[in-house]
Every structure is written in C-alpha cells, then in structure tokens.
Scaffold this motif. Structure first.
Motif, PDB file in Angstrom:
ATOM      1  N   LEU A 125       4.045 -11.157   4.799  1.00  0.00           N
ATOM      2  CA  LEU A 125       4.860 -10.642   3.712  1.00  0.00           C
ATOM      3  C   LEU A 125       5.165 -11.702   2.659  1.00  0.00           C
ATOM      4  O   LEU A 125       5.499 -11.378   1.518  1.00  0.00           O
ATOM      5  CB  LEU A 125       6.162 -10.052   4.264  1.00  0.00           C
ATOM      6  N   SER A 126       5.055 -12.969   3.034  1.00  0.00           N
ATOM      7  CA  SER A 126       5.297 -14.011   2.034  1.00  0.00           C
ATOM      8  C   SER A 126       4.028 -14.310   1.246  1.00  0.00           C
ATOM      9  O   SER A 126       4.040 -15.067   0.286  1.00  0.00           O
ATOM     10  CB  SER A 126       5.806 -15.282   2.720  1.00  0.00           C
ATOM     11  N   ASN A 127       2.933 -13.691   1.680  1.00  0.00           N
ATOM     12  CA  ASN A 127       1.674 -13.852   0.957  1.00  0.00           C
ATOM     13  C   ASN A 127       1.679 -12.945  -0.270  1.00  0.00           C
ATOM     14  O   ASN A 127       1.693 -11.720  -0.155  1.00  0.00           O
ATOM     15  CB  ASN A 127       0.526 -13.484   1.905  1.00  0.00           C
ATOM     16  N   ALA A 128       1.677 -13.550  -1.437  1.00  0.00           N
ATOM     17  CA  ALA A 128       1.766 -12.779  -2.678  1.00  0.00           C
ATOM     18  C   ALA A 128       0.608 -11.801  -2.785  1.00  0.00           C
ATOM     19  O   ALA A 128       0.748 -10.670  -3.251  1.00  0.00           O
ATOM     20  CB  ALA A 128       1.769 -13.707  -3.884  1.00  0.00           C
ATOM     21  N   GLY A 129      -0.575 -12.244  -2.346  1.00  0.00           N
ATOM     22  CA  GLY A 129      -1.762 -11.398  -2.409  1.00  0.00           C
ATOM     23  C   GLY A 129      -1.557 -10.087  -1.678  1.00  0.00           C
ATOM     24  O   GLY A 129      -1.922  -9.020  -2.166  1.00  0.00           O
ATOM     25  N   PHE A 130      -0.949 -10.186  -0.513  1.00  0.00           N
ATOM     26  CA  PHE A 130      -0.740  -8.979   0.287  1.00  0.00           C
ATOM     27  C   PHE A 130       0.227  -8.036  -0.413  1.00  0.00           C
ATOM     28  O   PHE A 130      -0.054  -6.854  -0.594  1.00  0.00           O
ATOM     29  CB  PHE A 130      -0.217  -9.356   1.669  1.00  0.00           C
ATOM     30  N   VAL A 131       1.368  -8.585  -0.829  1.00  0.00           N
ATOM     31  CA  VAL A 131       2.398  -7.741  -1.431  1.00  0.00           C
ATOM     32  C   VAL A 131       1.881  -7.087  -2.708  1.00  0.00           C
ATOM     33  O   VAL A 131       2.155  -5.923  -2.982  1.00  0.00           O
ATOM     34  CB  VAL A 131       3.668  -8.568  -1.722  1.00  0.00           C
ATOM     35  N   ASP A 132       1.071  -7.839  -3.468  1.00  0.00           N
ATOM     36  CA  ASP A 132       0.572  -7.304  -4.734  1.00  0.00           C
ATOM     37  C   ASP A 132      -0.531  -6.280  -4.544  1.00  0.00           C
ATOM     38  O   ASP A 132      -0.556  -5.252  -5.198  1.00  0.00           O
ATOM     39  CB  ASP A 132       0.023  -8.441  -5.611  1.00  0.00           C
ATOM     40  N   LYS A 133      -1.451  -6.602  -3.638  1.00  0.00           N
ATOM     41  CA  LYS A 133      -2.681  -5.807  -3.587  1.00  0.00           C
ATOM     42  C   LYS A 133      -2.689  -4.690  -2.553  1.00  0.00           C
ATOM     43  O   LYS A 133      -3.386  -3.693  -2.737  1.00  0.00           O
ATOM     44  CB  LYS A 133      -3.869  -6.730  -3.337  1.00  0.00           C
ATOM     45  N   ALA A 134      -1.982  -4.889  -1.481  1.00  0.00           N
ATOM     46  CA  ALA A 134      -2.017  -3.839  -0.459  1.00  0.00           C
ATOM     47  C   ALA A 134      -1.266  -2.620  -0.953  1.00  0.00           C
ATOM     48  O   ALA A 134      -0.336  -2.739  -1.750  1.00  0.00           O
ATOM     49  CB  ALA A 134      -1.408  -4.363   0.829  1.00  0.00           C
ATOM     50  N   PRO A 135      -1.667  -1.432  -0.492  1.00  0.00           N
ATOM     51  CA  PRO A 135      -0.968  -0.213  -0.891  1.00  0.00           C
ATOM     52  C   PRO A 135       0.513  -0.313  -0.551  1.00  0.00           C
ATOM     53  O   PRO A 135       0.889  -0.914   0.462  1.00  0.00           O
ATOM     54  CB  PRO A 135      -1.642   0.880  -0.060  1.00  0.00           C
ATOM     55  N   ALA A 136       1.344   0.293  -1.391  1.00  0.00           N
ATOM     56  CA  ALA A 136       2.793   0.179  -1.242  1.00  0.00           C
ATOM     57  C   ALA A 136       3.263   0.644   0.136  1.00  0.00           C
ATOM     58  O   ALA A 136       4.139   0.025   0.745  1.00  0.00           O
ATOM     59  CB  ALA A 136       3.490   0.983  -2.334  1.00  0.00           C
ATOM     60  N   ASP A 137       2.670   1.731   0.618  1.00  0.00           N
ATOM     61  CA  ASP A 137       3.139   2.247   1.913  1.00  0.00           C
ATOM     62  C   ASP A 137       2.845   1.276   3.050  1.00  0.00           C
ATOM     63  O   ASP A 137       3.633   1.151   3.985  1.00  0.00           O
ATOM     64  CB  ASP A 137       2.538   3.629   2.193  1.00  0.00           C
TER      65      ASP A 137
END
Length: 1051
Positions: free
Chosen positions: A1009-1021
């Motif tokens: 969750l601290s990975n910006a890439g994940f928070v930005d790119k993964a689907p919101a759900d």
RNA sequence: GGGCCGUUAGCUCAGUUGGCUAGAGCGCCGCCUUUACACGGCGGAUGUCGGCGGUUCAAGUCCGUCACGGCCCACCA
C-alpha cells in the motif's frame, strides 16, 4: 412407509444391487432409443473395443465418460442413443488366435486353411464379444443393446463394400508396388502406426564395390557403408550427390548460422562439425566430383558376390557429409532408396520371401534367413578383400507392435487410398469448426497429420477382415489389356454402375523399358504390361463367378481394420440404406476417445463421413487423459500393472469405479494411478513395484500369508488364492457412496408419515434457505461442467456439496428440528427435496446407488419437491435433470453461513487445543460489529448443537472473561471463557505463532500500500480491499497481542 | 529433429479471465465407540508453486530460457 435403523443396513450392498437394478433398467427399455422427430436426438457411438480380449481400465474410463454424458442428456430430455458395438481388430485378433493354435495344437494357419481359421476366429469373437458387453453392463453402460454392431457384421460389410467401390470408382483407390513394413513373423504388411522404433546394438560395415573398367585417374573402388549388409544383394545402384561442392557449402552456411544461435555448451560441437565439413571438402571433394561425372556418363560398378553390374547415379539423397559420400541403393528394401529408385528409374529387386528368407534373387544365399545371410555376406566380402572396416554402432530398428519382431521393408503390391482431397476435406471440417475438438490443443496434431496427405495403405495380408472386393487379371501385353477393356466397356454391369475397373500399369516395366535395365538387371522374368482390376459393388456370387470364368482372380488381401472403423458413425446407423436412424441420429453429437487414435480413427471417420454422407460424423470430440501406473508407465497385462475394472467393481462397486474415473478426468494429458495388490486373506493393499509386479507369488505384508498373481504357473502357486490388482484411489468413490448412503439412511429414518406439500417461505429456517441457495449454485455448476466436458469439476462440486455442506452442516442442523413437532414437516420437505435434487445430479456418475436411494425415497416420500410437490419418476434414470432455481440464491444467507462456519471452527479448535471434552459446555463471547452480531446471533441454537457452546456476549465492547482462549478472525474475535481448563503454554505458543504470521502479512500489505505504483495503477476496488484487509489484520494482531499480555506469556 | 503435456504438501491432483492469508483426497499427529456413517466425526502440522530471467503496481497464473519426466510424429547409408 417407515424405515427403522435396525433393519436398514448401514452399508450399500453394491454387488447385490447393481445386478438387480441393471436388469430392471434393461427390462423397462430405458436404454432404448428410436427416431422421434418431435424430440431432439443426442447420439454417441461407442469407440468399439477390440474383440481381442477383456476390457482394461482405459476402457472403463472411456465408457464411464460416455455413460455420464448420455445419462445426463437423457435426463435433460434428449432422445439419447448410445450405440454399442465391437471391432474385429484384424491383425490383433488373428494374431491371438494363431498364437493359441500354435501353442495348443502346434498348427499354423496354413495347416488349417483360410476358411477354417476364419471360423475359429469367429468362435473366439463370439466368446469375447459376450464378455466385453457383459463388462460394459457391469459398469452400468446405458447402451441401446438392440443395436449392437460388429465391424465385420453384414451391415458393416455392406458399408465397407460400398465405400470401397465408390472410392475405387472415383480413382481414390489404387494398387501399387510399394515398400511396406513387412512383419516376417505374421507375414503381413503393417501400417506405420503399428511400427515402433527400438534402439539396438548393431554394426556399421564399410564395403568396397569395384568400378568397371576404371580409366586413368578414376578410383578402383567405391566405398559404401551399411548396417544391413545382406541388402546389398538387392542393390541396383550407387548414388553420389549431383553437386557435392554446393551441398557442402550449403551445409557449412547452415552450420555457421546454427553456431551463432547455439548456447555456449553446444558451440564446441557445432564448431567440430564445421571443421569436419571443411576437412571433407579438402580431402574428399575431388573424388566425389569424379564419381559424379562418372555417374553422369552412365558408368557402372560391379556388385560383388553376385557379379551384377549396377549403375552409378547422381541423386541428392547421397549426402557428401555422411560416410564415404556414396550410398548403396536398395530400392526394394529401404524407404529412402525406394524414392531414389523412382527418381532414377532403377530396377527394384526384391530379395526376400514373405517369411523373411532370401528368394532366388539372393543367388547363393537363397533360402537363408536374414541373420544367416548377413553373416555369410560379411564373411564372403571379407574373403574377397572388399570389407574395409567394421564399427560398432547403436541403430534404430523398426519393430512390429504385434509380433515384436524386426520389420523388413518389403516391396509388395498394396492397395492405397489417395488422401489429398479426402484429407483436405477432413482438415477443413476442423478448421472451420464443424467438428470441435476438446481440449482444443489436440486439433493441432490432427491437422498436422492430415496435412501430410500421405496415401493410406489399406491392404493387409490377413484372413480375418473384409476381403477386398477386387478381381484382377494380369495382362501380358498392351493388346490383351485393350481387348479386356473393350470387353468391360460393353459389359452391362459396368454400364449399370455395379462394376468398375482400373488398369494398373507396371511401374517396373515402364522404368525398365525407358532404360533397358532388364538387360543388365536381375529381373529375369518378363515383366507384364499391367494388371486389370475389376471391383464389384455388392456381394454377388454369380457375378463374381462370371468374372472368375473370364480369368479374373479374387484379391486375397483384406482391408485394414481402420477402414471399417472409419465408417462406424454411419455404418452402424444402416448406411448405405437410407434408414430413419441415419436421417435422425446423424451427425452424432459427441465422440469420446483417447488421444492415441485421433489420427488413426477420428480423422478417418471425418473424411469417410464427409465422402459418404456429405456431413461430419460428429459435432464434438472429447479427448480424455490416459491412465498410467504409479511409475508413470502405461498399464498393460504384459507388465502385470494392469487393473482389471471387474476387480475394482467387485471390491469397491461400479459407482466407486465410475466416480474415480470421473474425478480424474481433467484436461491433462495423462494421470497417474498407483497400483496395489489386494491380499485375498486380509484385504491389505500392498503397493506394487517394478519388482514385485513380476512375481508369481507374494507374501502379504500384513498377515504374511502368500497369494498368487497373474504370473502363477506352478501347481503350488496356482493353488493359492489370487491377489487382485486394484488401486486405493477408488476408496475415494467408495467412501463417498457410503457417506451418501448414510445421509439418505438418516433422512429416510426421520421421515415416517411424510406428508407432501409446499413450504411457506416463512417456515424456511436459515439452514433451509442456505442449503437451497447452495443447491441452486451447485446445480448450475454441475450442468455447466458437464456441458464443457469438465468431468472432474462436476465430480468435485458434487462431492464438496454433498459431504461438506449437505452432510456436515445441513443434516446436522436439521436434526433437532426433526424432533420437534412444530418444525418437523417443513424440515422433512426441504430435506426430501434436497436429497431428491442431489440424487438426480449425482445419477449420471453414480447410477446404481442413486437409483437404489431413489427407490427407497419413493417409498417414504412418493410425492415431494419444492416449491410444489410432484410424484417422483418411477426410476431416477428417467427423472428430469434439475434446473437451478435462481430465485433461491441468497448471498446474505451464504455470507452468514460462511461467518457461522468460521466461528464454529474457532470454537471447535479451542476445544481441541485445550482438550476440553465434548460433554463440557463452552461459554464464549464474540467481539464484532453490530451487523455481524445481528447476522450471527440467530445461529445461537446451532452453536449449542454443533459445538456444545453458548454465547454470553456479543458486540464491539464486550468484556471478555479474564481467563480465555481467543481466535481472531477477519471481522470478529471468538473468546472462550476457560475458567480452569486452560493449557497456558499451548495457548501462548499458538498465539505467538499467529502473531508472527499476522505481523508478516501486515508487513507485506503495508509495503504494497505504500507503493505509489500500486495505489495509482491498480483498480480502486482492489486497493480498497487491500486497505480493508490490512485494517482487519491489524485488528487481529491487536487482539492477539492483548491476549498474550493478559496471559503473561513469556515473549 | 518437430510438436504436445507435465513439474504446486510425503503421495495423487485442483487452482477459471494475473488481485483478499495457495486448496482437496489419501497419508501423518492428537482427540472422539456424540443415537446416519470408524468406508465416520472434530481439530492440527506440512508448500523457497522445478531453476533462472522478463512483462506488470501485482505472477502458481502471462512471455522467454534451461533442467527433469512423459507422450506423439518424423528419421539418414
């Protein structure tokens, strides 16, 4: 009717029930299907088992899958026909009968004669066909036995005859001299598919052939090498490459390219090859060029031993990088040389008799067998000073699948089916989806094989089979041929399309005439002009006699077995007659078979179907896995690792066998099934190994008593009881059946005076809603799985539902309601309905036990079902397939159950860990949200009945007792008041372990969750779910930490 | 040589279109003769998902490559 526990056996007696039930089905005609335009047909034709012997486990698999499908479709309302039959299996069957003849009477087929031998084989067939059909019945196969066919019966014979005539008439069938794989033991040609390559130790002999009248600058000898020296007697040329320099250049260029791409460790090898190529160019090229020039000049060399002059020819088959660069050409005994022979118009000299001894072309070696001839040839060549050297070498030698003896390539007259157009039509049918293959990857092999369009050799030098309906007459010269043809052209039967003819020109003669080889060649007899073939459409003795009188002689050979099996989907339905069956059932729906005969059989059925019927034989093909033993080896009787399906049926029951077969049918290529011997004394299963499977007797590892195996030969061994070969894999199905049986037993005992009627929604308990919801889901899953041939998915879905949900939860939960007057009626109705639907879903896989339970259920509840009760079908076989009741799907109830199951599991775990006797009641607290509390509190009675526990507090701020054991679950903590039960050490150890696990998971999630890439790119759900999950984990960790602190655990 | 399949718990196998803490049966350990079932019930332990590299926020899952096992096809004196 009332059932009592005392007189209701708690084991299903499969041995007794199977026979009774099968007889009932058969008597009532449930297996029969007749054309009925008002209903949709669903048709399967059985892959006809060979009448060679008994059925093996592969047959059990194949036929179980067909029966599962046909039963499901029948229940779904289709007019389902499963067409049964057996295959005459030409070579295989004749071989076993001949073997017995030899062993028991010391006679060969020639002692008996054609008619008598065929009669013997028919007797064999009668015996084995009955046995095979009996085995299928014991398996539960619901075939329409009235329609049983045999590939050699009159109906099939007519179809074969029509097909052969049609193809002959179209010019798709021809006779030609071809190299065939000759089995000298069985004295017949076998197809490429019946040949297997084996690596054997052999030698590589280098021979010198003298050049005739060598000119200055020309070599005295040409050196060649061979692994089969005796074949030199049939040599008709020596070949050398037409442009050796270019060939070497090309090779070197290819090798350089390969070098660039080769991985490091292979580079050295390629470099060595390049060096060798260069060396050859320096040392050998001049000689090869010289020989090439001599070849172009028409120079000859002398074949030693026979003193026959043979040509030097230039042909690309001779590779300058191999051996001496020159190669001997034996067109009559080597497939590649044969091609050279055709290209260079060489004579083809056959040196072998059909029994593998040398014929008159072998000169002084006539009469010797191959080994003797080889020895003598080598000795004589050495004596003549023409043996240059001998090397040891491993060589690939073709062996016959049937006789296990080496194959000799042999030039013989054979009939062929021209494949170009036919193969293309069969390719198109799969490419454009008229035939769908499952799993789809198997389409590739099918298409690749067909794309080679190699002509199909269809004649076999056997007596058991469809005799080729051709009468032939040799024409010595063109005039004779013209006269006979004129006669045929005026023939009324030819005009009427009942007779067709073909002139086959002699290829050898054609070649010989062009090159005048007969002068120098060995063909001493005058080669005739050609042969005239007459094909007669229908079996007609008078007509045949007429041609025989005119000098035509009936072809002795019979057709390849696959020729008749290729017609199976339409011949069994009566083709070429235009029967109502053919009209109604063709094309059939599905073919279920194994991957080893996709080309031999499936492809050929498609092409004959298209040719004869103008349509594909089946819409879909399902290829199932192959069963291997625990070592990964093919099962076979000759290895002793073969499982006899009847042994499995005897021990575990047909349903258990069928369940096992269905359960393992995934999309994989093959499955392993470890094999055991069953001790006949104590029923212990003893693992089979490569060693013990070859022993005639084995001592039981448990009771130590000896038993015999299939290898027992001595009187002493044979006197011992036989140990069956089975697999414990079938315990799964047996146990499952037992579970079902007892669930039904419980239900039946608990529904005396069952009253049919609807159940008001308000009377449905939470477990009713849950089980009906799950039932709807499973019904859909199973229906879909069978539609897609996902047999294992269907089997697993039913197992999980029946065992884990229906038995472990529903039946358990319904128990107390069945004791209670006020709730009994609704509970019984839902229970009867659920059991009813479950049985129907299971029936295709487990036909016997479901029928037995169906009949028993009918006694207790003849009318049943939700929402409205209806009279049950008189047999489950003809009951309707369940339709998933989507309205019963209830996500909230399923969710509540999932939570309940988790909480229950936690309570049970604490009880087990703390070693609290089931008698002692637990008191527990649940820390959770108000919603969860609302959801779970109504389940209170079930915590009591299923875990002997009652709650003393619910909610977010519950006050847990001081001494407790805790299980922290997502969304709730289960806390048990332990008073003095607690095993502090066990609890601490467990909590610590969980703490570590949670900490690890939390770390992972936090990182994610601290990975910006994940928070930005993964689907919101997905991100939201991760956050939620992290919060839950942190909550759980908190609970665990508190518990650790409360208990003063050492850290 | 060409093609295909497999490699996940001790064993045999599931793991859909990449995404919650990787599952089942058997086996193993502990407890239980609880009135459907000991062919049973309850609980538990066990996994560097064959190796390496890549794509991606994310790989048991997709791509490449290697290793091992297997099958099919074609084969060279």
């Amino acid at each position: 009717m009332t059932f009592n526990a005392e007189d209701f056996p708690n084991r299903f007696d499969h041995a007794q029930a199977q026979q009774r039930i099968y007889a009932m089905w058969e008597e009532r005609g449930y297996f029969n299907s007749d054309p009925d335009p008002k209903r949709k047909p669903f048709t399967i034709v059985i892959p006809p088992p060979n009448v060679t012997g008994a059925l093996h486990l592969g047959h059990a698999l194949n036929n179980t899958l067909q029966d599962v499908l046909i039963r499901a479709r029948r229940m779904q309302g289709y007019n389902a026909l499963w067409m049964p039959g057996t295959d005459h299996a030409g070579i295989a069957t004749q071989a076993v009968v001949e073997k017995r003849l030899r062993e028991e009477e010391g006679k060969t087929r020639h002692d008996l004669g054609r008619e008598k031998l065929v009669e013997r084989i028919w007797q064999w067939k009668q015996q084995y066909e009955g046995r095979i059909l009996g085995q299928l019945k014991r398996l539960g196969a619901s075939c329409d036995w009235r329609r049983t066919r045999f590939t050699l019966d009159d109906t099939c014979a007519r179809a074969v005859r029509h097909t052969f005539f049609d193809l002959f008439n179209k010019g798709f069938i021809y006779r030609g001299k071809r190299l065939v794989n000759w089995d000298t033991f069985l004295q017949t040609a076998v197809s490429d598919d019946e040949v297997e390559q084996k690596t054997v130790k052999g030698h590589f002999w280098h021979f010198r052939y003298p050049v005739i009248d060598p000119q200055p600058g020309e070599p005295q000898f040409v050196t060649i090498a061979t692994t089969r020296p005796e074949t030199m007697l049939g040599d008709t040329a020596i070949a050398v490459h037409p442009d050796p320099a270019a060939a070497l250049d090309k090779l070197e260029a290819e090798l350089k390219e390969k070098l660039a791409k080769a991985p490091g460790k292979e580079k050295a090898g390629v470099e060595a090859q390049i060096d060798e190529t260069r060396r050859r160019r320096e040392t050998m090229l001049p000689l090869l060029v010289k020989l090439r020039d001599m070849a172009l000049d028409g120079r000859m060399v002398m074949l030693p031993l026979l003193d026959r002059e043979i040509s030097l020819v230039a042909d690309e088959w001779a590779r300058p990088e191999m051996g001496s660069g020159c190669v001997k050409i034996t067109p009559a005994h080597d497939p590649n040389d044969y091609d050279v022979g055709l290209r260079c118009d060489l004579p083809m000299i056959n040196i072998l008799n059909p029994d593998g001894t040398l014929n008159e072309n072998g000169g002084p070696y006539k009469g010797l067998n191959i080994q003797q001839a080889r020895k003598n040839v080598v000795t004589d060549m050495e004596a003549a000073g023409l043996l240059e050297s001998v090397e040891d070498r491993e060589i690939e030698l073709p062996h016959s699948d049937r006789s296990k003896t080496p194959i000799e390539p042999f030039l013989a007259d054979q009939w062929f089916v021209r494949m170009d157009e036919l193969a293309q039509s069969a390719m198109d049918a799969v490419s454009d989806g008229r035939v769908k293959i499952f799993p789809p990857r198997y389409a590739k092999g099918y298409l690749d094989w067909l794309s080679e369009k190699r002509d199909w050799p269809v004649s076999r030098q056997l007596w058991w089979g469809h005799q080729i309906p051709v009468w032939s007459q040799i024409c010595r010269d063109k005039e004779t041929a013209d006269r006979l043809i004129a006669q045929l052209d005026g023939d009324a039967d030819v005009a009427a399309g009942r007779v067709s003819y073909q002139l086959e020109l002699d290829v050898e003669r054609e070649a010989a005439e062009r090159h005048d080889h007969t002068v120098r060649g060995a063909a001493k007899v005058k080669i005739p002009y050609g042969t005239l073939h007459v094909c007669i459409l229908a079996e007609d003795d008078k007509l045949a006699a007429r041609y025989e009188k005119q000098g035509y002689v009936r072809e002795e050979d019979v057709l390849d077995t696959w020729f008749s099996s290729a017609l199976w989907p339409h011949s069994t339905l009566g083709w070429p007659e235009k029967t109502p069956e053919l009209e109604y059932y063709y094309p059939t729906s599905t073919l279920i078979t194994s991957r080893d005969i996709i080309t031999l059989w499936v492809a050929r059925m498609v092409l004959t179907g298209l040719n004869n019927m103008g349509d594909v034989p089946f819409r879909e093909v399902f290829i199932h896995p192959k069963i291997l033993d625990g070592e990964g080896e093919t099962m076979s009787k000759s290895k002793g690792n073969g499982i006899d399906p009847l042994d499995v049926i005897d021990k575990f029951g047909a349903d258990a066998l069928r369940y096992g077969m269905t359960y393992l049918t995934t999309e994989t290529q093959d499955v392993r099934m470890p094999v055991q011997f069953e001790c006949p004394h104590c029923e212990e299963l003893i693992n089979q190994t490569r060693k013990n499977r070859e022993l005639p007797r084995i001592a039981c590892s448990k009771c130590n008593k000896p038993f015999s195996t299939q290898w027992a030969r001595t009187a002493e061994d044979l006197a011992l009881p036989r140990g069956a070969v089975v697999s414990e894999r079938f315990e799964l199905g047996r146990n499952f059946c037992n579970k079902l049986w007892n669930a039904a037993r419980f239900a039946l005992i608990n529904m005396p005076e069952f009253e049919a009627g609807p159940v008001a929604d308000s009377d449905l308990a939470v477990e009713d809603r849950w089980v009906l919801s799950r039932l709807a889901t499973v019904t859909q899953e199973v229906t879909d799985a069978l539609q897609e041939y996902h047999y294992a998915d269907a089997a697993r879905a039913l197992y999980d539902f029946a065992w884990d949900e229906f038995c472990s939860f529903y039946v358990e939960m319904v128990k107390h309601r069945l004791q209670d007057e006020s709730s009994r009626v609704a509970a019984q109705r839902v229970l009867a309905h659920t059991l009813d639907v479950l049985l129907r879903l299971l029936h295709p896989i487990l036909p016997f036990i479901t029928e037995e339970m169906w009949q028993l259920l009918a006694k207790a509840a003849p009318r049943r079902g939700l929402p409205k009760p209806t009279p049950a079908a008189e047999s489950i076989m003809i009951a309707e397939w369940p339709i998933a009741d989507a309205a019963r799907r209830d996500a909230r109830i399923e969710d509540r159950f999932a939570q309940f199951q988790q909480a229950l599991g936690a309570l049970r775990e604490i009880r087990a860990r703390q070693n609290i006797a089931p008698k002692n009641e637990l008191e527990f607290t649940v820390r959770c949200s108000a919603e969860t509390a609302d959801l779970l509190q109504p389940m209170e009675p079930y915590f009591a009945s299923m875990a002997n526990a009652h709650s003393i507090g619910w909610g977010e701020n519950v006050e847990p007792p001081k001494t407790n054991a805790t299980v922290s679950l997502p969304g709730m903590d289960i806390i048990v008041d332990l008073k003095d039960y607690i095993d502090v050490e066990a609890e601490c150890a467990r909590l610590k372990k969980q703490q570590d696990k949670l900490a690890g998971l939390i770390q992972g999630k936090e990182k994610k969750l601290s990975n910006a890439g994940f928070v930005d790119k993964a689907p919101a759900d997905v991100v939201a779910r991760e956050r939620e999950s992290l919060a839950e984990l942190q909550q759980q960790l908190e609970t665990v930490r508190t518990a650790l602190a409360d208990m003063n655990c050492k850290s």
